[in-house]
Design a protein around this motif. Sequence first.
Motif, PDB file in Angstrom:
ATOM      1  N   SER A   1     -17.659 -47.702 -18.036  1.00 53.35           N
ATOM      2  CA  SER A   1     -16.417 -47.086 -18.181  1.00 53.35           C
ATOM      3  C   SER A   1     -16.451 -45.586 -18.033  1.00 53.35           C
ATOM      4  O   SER A   1     -17.769 -44.972 -18.137  1.00 53.35           O
ATOM      5  N   LEU A   2     -15.496 -44.681 -17.956  1.00 51.91           N
ATOM      6  CA  LEU A   2     -15.463 -43.189 -17.638  1.00 51.91           C
ATOM      7  C   LEU A   2     -16.084 -42.783 -18.888  1.00 51.91           C
ATOM      8  O   LEU A   2     -17.000 -41.916 -18.782  1.00 51.91           O
TER       9      LEU A   2
ATOM     10  N   LEU B   1     -19.644 -40.487 -18.894  1.00 54.19           N
ATOM     11  CA  LEU B   1     -19.735 -39.082 -19.482  1.00 54.19           C
ATOM     12  C   LEU B   1     -20.582 -38.914 -20.627  1.00 54.19           C
ATOM     13  O   LEU B   1     -21.360 -38.040 -20.689  1.00 54.19           O
ATOM     14  N   LYS B   2     -21.056 -40.093 -21.431  1.00 49.73           N
ATOM     15  CA  LYS B   2     -21.835 -39.948 -22.433  1.00 49.73           C
ATOM     16  C   LYS B   2     -23.398 -40.162 -21.731  1.00 49.73           C
ATOM     17  O   LYS B   2     -24.190 -39.458 -22.236  1.00 49.73           O
TER      18      LYS B   2
ATOM     19  N   ARG C   1     -24.103 -39.057 -19.228  1.00 47.26           N
ATOM     20  CA  ARG C   1     -24.158 -37.890 -18.139  1.00 47.26           C
ATOM     21  C   ARG C   1     -24.348 -38.334 -16.582  1.00 47.26           C
ATOM     22  O   ARG C   1     -25.228 -37.902 -15.970  1.00 47.26           O
ATOM     23  N   GLY C   2     -23.731 -39.458 -16.355  1.00 45.78           N
ATOM     24  CA  GLY C   2     -23.703 -39.773 -14.961  1.00 45.78           C
ATOM     25  C   GLY C   2     -24.603 -41.080 -14.931  1.00 45.78           C
ATOM     26  O   GLY C   2     -25.682 -41.359 -15.754  1.00 45.78           O
ATOM     27  N   VAL C   3     -24.349 -42.167 -13.973  1.00 42.44           N
ATOM     28  CA  VAL C   3     -25.023 -43.070 -13.843  1.00 42.44           C
ATOM     29  C   VAL C   3     -25.499 -43.571 -12.420  1.00 42.44           C
ATOM     30  O   VAL C   3     -25.975 -44.862 -12.174  1.00 42.44           O
ATOM     31  N   GLY C   4     -25.647 -42.500 -11.587  1.00 42.25           N
ATOM     32  CA  GLY C   4     -26.090 -42.590 -10.243  1.00 42.25           C
ATOM     33  C   GLY C   4     -26.940 -41.617  -9.977  1.00 42.25           C
ATOM     34  O   GLY C   4     -26.983 -40.548 -10.455  1.00 42.25           O
TER      35      GLY C   4
END
Length: 144
Positions: free
Chosen positions: A25-26, A30-31, A33-36
Amino acid sequence: MLLETTYHDPKHEQIIQDIIGSSFSLVQKLKLRGVGSKRMIIDDVSPNMKSMMNKVSDVNYANIEMRPNGILVMINKGLKNFTWVIPYYQLVIYKTNGSSIHAQGRFVRFRNSKTFKENKKFFDKLLNEKVKYDMQYAMPQDLI
């Protein structure tokens, strides 16, 4: 599992969600700090993945997306896109000159270049998520 994801297919999306879960989820993104990851240069691949690489001397790129139960390795070949779906329990990462991802009898080795060095924080996050996943299913050490 390798999927050709050049065009959007709801079946592919359902397969990915069944294997490694839906995307974060968004708030979670944010927690974390990016997933890609940023794109990385592919140095070498296993023989059973050679057909996904450019035949001429073009540079091959890939990037990685984290999911709750695994990762997606997205490889670009010209105008075609391929997605390699890897659950965390099958994922093995080797840090040599560059880095390589191994799973399901396949591997992708990334070149140790500027783009790879920019992804060091991402690989640290990825390893932390894999450890969290593995700790859920850890075997008790003391069975007396």
